[in-house]
Design an enzyme around this catalytic site. Structure first.
Site, mmCIF file in Angstrom:
data_model
loop_
_atom_site.group_PDB
_atom_site.id
_atom_site.type_symbol
_atom_site.label_atom_id
_atom_site.label_comp_id
_atom_site.label_asym_id
_atom_site.label_seq_id
_atom_site.Cartn_x
_atom_site.Cartn_y
_atom_site.Cartn_z
ATOM 1 N N ASP A 1 7.793 43.004 -114.474
ATOM 2 C CA ASP A 1 8.183 44.236 -115.154
ATOM 3 C C ASP A 1 9.686 44.405 -114.994
ATOM 4 O O ASP A 1 10.206 44.376 -113.876
ATOM 5 C CB ASP A 1 7.457 45.441 -114.562
ATOM 6 C CG ASP A 1 5.989 45.497 -114.939
ATOM 7 O OD1 ASP A 1 5.525 44.576 -115.663
ATOM 8 O OD2 ASP A 1 5.291 46.433 -114.512
ATOM 9 N N ASP B 1 -3.085 50.939 -123.322
ATOM 10 C CA ASP B 1 -2.879 51.560 -122.019
ATOM 11 C C ASP B 1 -3.586 52.908 -122.023
ATOM 12 O O ASP B 1 -3.380 53.707 -122.940
ATOM 13 C CB ASP B 1 -1.385 51.755 -121.753
ATOM 14 C CG ASP B 1 -0.593 50.464 -121.941
ATOM 15 O OD1 ASP B 1 -1.132 49.401 -121.583
ATOM 16 O OD2 ASP B 1 0.543 50.525 -122.441
#
Length: 243
Positions: A8, A129
């Site tokens: 990330d 998500d």
């Protein structure tokens, strides 16, 4: 079954968040390309990358870091975060990405996703998500009223290569993947599903080896890898033996 290591990116660095909170950041490596090479040297075969700044900004922000990652490894790389146009998808695939993950735009403009699947067969994944079973967008900053399975079914037959399903409430806090919700999604659609959010320990790896889990394409691991909670050679061997 694939175990994807996760990188990330925030401000050019390799980080992990807690529950998608951009202020709850731990920096694990200042050099994402070096981190990618470490993962490849450990035996991983497919890398998952997210441009966190890009997810909020709606455009690529950590492009230099992503390009450095692509150059540093031979394994395929998939990228999500801020990719919202056909031209943007084209640009990233031209730079060597194996797969582009579309998240917010999949909610805002499903037809663009379908167009992308036709134009770039096998190279488009959808990132779903969820917070409390509802789809979140804009870098998880907003929660919609859209149900996870409802969204996924919009892409049946469109040629989506995979769905990356993340339970935000578990992401980065090492409580274990929400296997029940992930399996429910995988059984509801024909598109391969990748589990994400909360992979915590070798217990999750053991779950991945169960016969009923072979319906999944794989799972993503971030913090547990960085914290040394996963015995990587053992985990990769267990997954290989079960596949």
């Amino acid at each position: 079954m694939i175990l994807f290591p996760a990188i990330d990116l925030k401000d050019g660095k390799c980080v992990r968040l807690q529950k998608g909170d951009m202020d709850a950041v731990t920096v694990f490596n200042d050099n994402p390309a070096d981190q990618a090479k470490q993962f490849e040297d450990q035996g991983f075969e497919y890398l998952h990358v997210v441009d966190l700044n890009g997810a909020f900004a709606g455009e690529s922000v950590n492009g230099d870091a992503v390009e450095a990652i692509i150059r540093s490894v031979e394994m395929p790389v998939q990228l999500g975060g801020g990719i919202r146009t056909i031209d943007h998808i084209q640009a990233w695939l031209d730079r060597g990405l194996a797969r582009v993950i579309l998240g917010t735009i999949a909610v805002r403009d499903p037809e663009l996703v379908k167009e992308a699947c036709k134009k770039f067969p096998g190279q488009i994944a959808v990132g779903i998500d969820a917070r409390g079973g509802k789809v979140a967008v804009e870098g998880w900053a907003e929660t919609s009223e859209l149900d996870v399975i409802e969204l996924a079914k919009k892409f049946e037959g469109a040629g989506v290569a995979a769905i990356i399903f993340t339970d935000i409430d578990r992401d980065g806090i090492l409580t274990g993947i929400n296997w029940d919700a992930t399996l429910e999604l995988a059984k509801a659609v024909s598109i391969p599903v990748v589990a994400s959010g909360g992979l915590a320990s070798m217990d999750d790896i053991e779950i991945m080896t169960k016969p009923e889990m072979q319906v999944l394409e794989g799972a993503i691991s971030g913090r547990a890898l960085y914290d040394g909670r996963i015995d990587v050679p053992l985990a990769l061997q267990k997954i290989k033996d079960a596949s």
